[in-house]
Design a protein around this motif. Structure first.
Motif, short mmCIF file in Angstrom:
data_model
loop_
_atom_site.label_atom_id
_atom_site.label_comp_id
_atom_site.label_asym_id
_atom_site.label_seq_id
_atom_site.Cartn_x
_atom_site.Cartn_y
_atom_site.Cartn_z
N ARG A 1 9.37 -23.02 -17.35
CA ARG A 1 10.82 -22.86 -17.58
C ARG A 1 11.42 -24.17 -18.08
N ILE A 2 10.95 -25.30 -17.52
CA ILE A 2 11.46 -26.59 -17.99
C ILE A 2 10.97 -26.86 -19.41
N GLN A 3 9.71 -26.50 -19.68
CA GLN A 3 9.10 -26.75 -20.99
C GLN A 3 9.82 -25.99 -22.11
N ARG A 4 10.26 -24.78 -21.80
CA ARG A 4 10.94 -24.00 -22.87
C ARG A 4 12.43 -24.29 -22.94
N GLY A 5 12.89 -25.23 -22.08
CA GLY A 5 14.26 -25.71 -22.19
C GLY A 5 15.30 -24.87 -21.50
N ASP A 6 14.94 -24.17 -20.44
CA ASP A 6 15.95 -23.41 -19.68
C ASP A 6 17.05 -24.35 -19.19
N LYS A 7 18.26 -23.82 -19.09
CA LYS A 7 19.37 -24.62 -18.62
C LYS A 7 19.12 -25.11 -17.19
N PRO A 8 19.51 -26.34 -16.90
CA PRO A 8 19.28 -26.87 -15.55
C PRO A 8 19.83 -25.98 -14.45
N SER A 9 20.99 -25.39 -14.68
CA SER A 9 21.61 -24.57 -13.61
C SER A 9 20.77 -23.36 -13.26
N THR A 10 19.98 -22.88 -14.24
CA THR A 10 19.17 -21.67 -13.98
C THR A 10 17.89 -22.00 -13.23
N LEU A 11 17.58 -23.29 -13.08
CA LEU A 11 16.37 -23.68 -12.37
C LEU A 11 16.52 -23.55 -10.86
N ILE A 12 17.76 -23.50 -10.41
CA ILE A 12 18.01 -23.39 -8.96
C ILE A 12 17.82 -21.94 -8.55
N PRO A 13 16.73 -21.63 -7.89
CA PRO A 13 16.47 -20.22 -7.56
C PRO A 13 17.34 -19.79 -6.38
N PRO A 14 17.73 -18.54 -6.37
CA PRO A 14 18.47 -18.05 -5.20
C PRO A 14 17.56 -18.02 -3.99
N LEU A 15 18.16 -18.10 -2.82
CA LEU A 15 17.36 -18.01 -1.59
C LEU A 15 16.69 -16.65 -1.51
N PRO A 16 15.43 -16.62 -1.10
CA PRO A 16 14.79 -15.31 -0.91
C PRO A 16 15.56 -14.48 0.11
N GLU A 17 15.38 -13.20 0.02
CA GLU A 17 16.08 -12.27 0.92
C GLU A 17 15.76 -12.59 2.38
N ASN A 18 16.75 -12.48 3.24
CA ASN A 18 16.52 -12.66 4.67
C ASN A 18 17.62 -11.96 5.47
N ASN A 19 17.33 -11.65 6.71
CA ASN A 19 18.33 -11.04 7.60
C ASN A 19 18.48 -11.84 8.88
N LEU A 20 18.21 -13.17 8.80
CA LEU A 20 18.28 -14.00 10.00
C LEU A 20 19.69 -13.97 10.58
N PRO A 21 19.83 -13.81 11.87
CA PRO A 21 21.16 -13.81 12.49
C PRO A 21 21.88 -15.13 12.23
#
Length: 791
Positions: free
Chosen positions: A230-250
């Motif tokens: 993703r970095i090599q093909r020049g994706d925007k920096p903001s898109t590199l921040i992945p969302p947190l994986p799904e969770n249901n922690l209280p």
């Protein structure tokens, strides 16, 4: 002050002066070992540690030489006995290992990093001592896991908070410590990417690839390769921040306090591919659930397909597990297209996922874990973090014991790093009462509260909830009367945690009838017990003891002694009291067993094995005190008096001041029992008189002649009745010694001579000491020859 630094090598200083050597590397190794594991170690244990290949005699001799060298150089800092050795904990002795652990426990990662200048005892080896080398290797790995785990969590927190500069500094330090840490490389490359430093990110990736190939012969993980692409093909920096994986922690309702060391270890184990099932095992109220949620929350990004909390506290059977997991995953049974049952469909689903399951309250599944085993077999990328009051009984289980928070034992420890119990009380007290100010006068009562519950988080929180109404001293006093005080009516606290009694009742209901009886009988012990005592006093066998340990109701210390949490002991004692005949039977066996420990060693206490036997008895002092107090109240007069006189010998070696307190308590216990039985005047009772006159004996030896004289004169006439000649000899000795202190030499001589005649004739264990006082009197009179003959 003794100061030992071990990270990156070994240096030993006293008052700032470097100690060049202690005669041998084994002397240095032994000193470090004793400083790290601050308990008394038997000489046999230490000899085996350093000379495992030698004969017993040679190893013992070698150890004696090494201890002699250490004593010569560091006598003030060591506690060396005939059969054991350890560090004198009353001295100022510092080692960086303990300091590092405390700083990590207090969340002070930067200060901990300043201490960690390399591996523990880096470059220090004793090749012929396999046992020491194994211990050294374990310590190095343990400390490296602690520091790297703490760094990982600090880096993740900094990245989440947008503190990228801080995160970079910590990553650099982590890679210095662990150059093969792929996760650190991922975070470094990620930071370069989100800050638009494409070239630096790609360079770091190549460095990572080369390092992994050279050292491990592997390629980077799929996640790291994907980030690189993703970095090599020049994706925007903001898109590199992945969302947190799904969770249901209280969502936590209160702040998380302490447990930094445990979090580091649990975090490392969660990510260890060889650890598929990690079970946090501890008694109810120990904070297992809160710790599991915190650890899972800090590892969210480690599991691509999510982290799921599965409550099992209300499960009636192990059949509840699969439906509970399905609900947590929001998994819907496909009954139209797929004819398979729910279990099969869930296992198929999990088999393709990278998931962390947090199974909370697994104690009901213990011994019936077929579905859990199926998940571990069919879903290789699923990890399980379980909480349970007992071990689950699977070979793949990695049990992680959860104990109370660290509590202060001294006033100085109130403010030391990692004193989590005090931090928890203060924070919960502030939450409970708006504007509440705790003063310096509250410090000691708060520490006492924390000690009374052995650092149990639930107990501390229930106690702190009372601070708007009661002061810490009042809370401590109420807790001393009954643990039922520790309860709350707050509706957002689970019903099972609204009182300690509810917690204990739920654990009690999970026991079989045989284990309930075994546990209640163990409540008879005070301050710990050994295996032999469980069998001879309580009739509890090794299988039952092991079962209670697996259920977190009994603990075994490194010393080999077993113990029960003080509040659990109170609860079990109540259960024992409900069976009056059984309680009396166990109490009598308890009494005879521990009284015999003293009475049967009377000869040894007065012989060459004096100090060794004294130290052996000291381990059982809490049990012995309870036993002799019960015996003084319930045994026949003659048996009770024999017991009291046997105790005199022990306290002569153990400590005179404690002797005063012990015999005072015996007299008061006997007096209270006699009054309860309708005896208005206990002053003529032989057992009461024996306890009182021996209290006066130790007051006399301490030079407290006024109080000793007062008690002795009160008892004198009553002791002249037939059958009390041994106690009378003690009384006359007291009066004679006290008279010599006042310069009344003639009266002193008459009294001491009569005491010697009676003591010798009726064989009081301490009568030879009367001769010392008579000899001392002759010296005061200038009759030196007669004094020497007496001595």
């Amino acid at each position: 002050m003794l100061e030992i630094r071990t990270f990156g090598g070994l240096s030993i200083r006293i008052d700032g002066r470097l100690i060049g050597g202690l005669g041998s590397k084994k002397a240095e190794a032994l000193l470090v070992y004793l400083m790290v594991d601050r308990r008394q170690h038997t000489r046999d244990e230490l000899a085996t540690l350093l000379w495992p290949e030698s004969t017993e005699q040679h190893a013992s001799t070698s150890l004696r030489v090494v201890l002699s060298v250490l004593r010569k150089n560091l006598a003030d800092y060591l506690d060396i006995c005939r059969d054991s050795a350890g560090i004198n904990t009353d001295t100022s002795a510092y080692i960086d290992v303990i300091d590092l652990e405390q700083k990590l426990a207090g969340g002070k990662i930067e200060q901990a990093l300043q201490l960690y200048q390399g591996d523990f005892l880096q470059g220090f080896h004793i090749q012929e001592s396999v046992e020491f080398e194994n211990w050294l290797q374990w310590q190095q790995e343990h400390l490296r896991v602690l520091i790297t785990g703490a760094l990982h969590r600090a880096i993740s927190r900094a990245i989440e908070a947008g503190e990228y500069a801080k995160a970079r500094t910590l990553i650099q330090r982590l890679l210095e410590i662990e150059p093969l840490d792929e996760r650190a490389y991922y975070q470094s490359i990620f930071l370069h990417g989100v800050e638009g430093e494409r070239t630096a990110a790609l360079t770091q990736y190549e460095k990572c690839c080369q390092t992994l190939r050279d050292e491990l012969g592997v390629e980077p993980s799929e996640e790291l390769q994907e980030l690189h692409e993703r970095i090599q093909r020049g994706d925007k920096p903001s898109t590199l921040i992945p969302p947190l994986p799904e969770n249901n922690l209280p969502a936590p309702q209160t702040s998380f306090i302490g447990r930094e060391t445990e979090l580091a270890e649990i975090g490392a184990l969660i990510q260890d591919p060889t650890c598929r099932l990690l079970a946090l095992v501890g008694p109810g109220g120990s904070g297992k659930t809160r710790l599991a949620i915190q650890a899972a929350g800090e590892a969210l990004r480690c599991f691509r397909d999510g982290t799921f909390f599965v409550p099992l506290e209300s499960a009636d059977s192990q059949d509840y597990l699969i439906p509970a997991i399905a609900r947590a995953l929001q998994f819907t049974l496909d009954s139209l297209i797929n004819g398979a049952d729910l279990r099969t469909q869930i296992l198929d689903y999990l088999g393709k996922k990278s998931i962390l399951l947090v199974l909370d309250g697994c104690e009901r599944m213990a011994g019936n874990t077929g579905d859990l085993l199926g998940i571990l077999e069919k879903a290789p990328n699923v990890r399980v973090l379980a909480t349970s009051r007992q071990r689950l009984g699977l070979r793949s289980e990695r049990a992680f014991p959860i104990e109370g928070l660290r509590v202060p034992q001294t006033a100085e420890e109130m403010y030391s790093d990692g004193m989590d119990a005090v931090r928890l009380f203060r924070e919960r007290a502030e939450q409970a009462g708006a504007g509440l100010q705790l003063s310096a006068a509250d410090h000691e009562p708060i520490a006492r509260i924390c000690r009374m519950v052995d650092g149990m988080p639930l107990g501390i929180e229930l106690a702190a909830a009372w601070t708007p109404i009661l002061s810490p001293p009042e809370i401590a006093q109420a807790m001393h009367k009954s643990f039922d005080f520790l309860s709350t009516t707050m509706c957002d606290i689970p019903e099972r945690h609204r009182s300690l009694r509810a917690v204990f009742e739920s654990s009690w209901l999970l026991l079989t009838d045989a284990l309930r009886e075994a546990f209640s009988k163990l409540a008879i012990f005070r301050g710990g017990f050994v295996l032999e005592a469980t069998q001879q006093v309580a009739g509890v066998n090794l299988e039952q003891l092991s079962a209670l340990m697996n259920r977190s109701l009994v603990h075994r210390a490194q010393s080999g002694r077993f113990s029960i949490h003080s509040l659990l002991q109170q609860y079990a004692a109540e259960k024992l009291a409900e069976q009056e005949a059984l309680e009396k039977e166990i109490q009598d066996r308890f009494c005879r067993y521990f009284v015999n420990i003293v009475t049967q060693r009377e000869t040894d206490l007065m012989g060459p094995r004096m100090l060794q036997v004294r130290d052996e008895i000291r381990w059982e002092m809490d049990n012995i005190r309870a036993a002799v107090n019960w015996a003084s109240a319930h045994w026949p007069e003659q048996s009770a008096r024999e017991m009291i006189i046997s105790l005199v010998c022990f306290y002569a070696i153990h400590g005179w001041q404690e002797g005063v307190f012990a015999f005072r308590d015996l007299a008061q216990t006997r007096q209270a029992v006699l009054i309860a039985r309708g005896r208005r005047d206990p002053s003529k009772d032989p057992v009461f008189l024996s306890a009182r006159i021996h209290q006066a004996f130790y007051l006399c030896n301490l030079g407290l002649i006024t109080e000793s004289d007062e008690i002795s004169r009160e008892c004198l006439e009553e002791l002249r009745q037939p059958g009390l000649e041994r106690e009378l000899s003690v009384c006359l000795q007291n009066l004679g010694v006290n008279a010599s202190y006042r310069g009344e030499y003639e009266d002193s001589q008459d009294l001491l001579e009569e005491a010697i005649i009676l003591g010798r004739e009726y064989n009081h264990v301490m009568w030879p000491s009367y001769l010392f006082w008579l000899g001392n009197l002759y010296f005061q009179l200038g009759e030196y020859e007669q004094g020497l003959l007496t001595l």
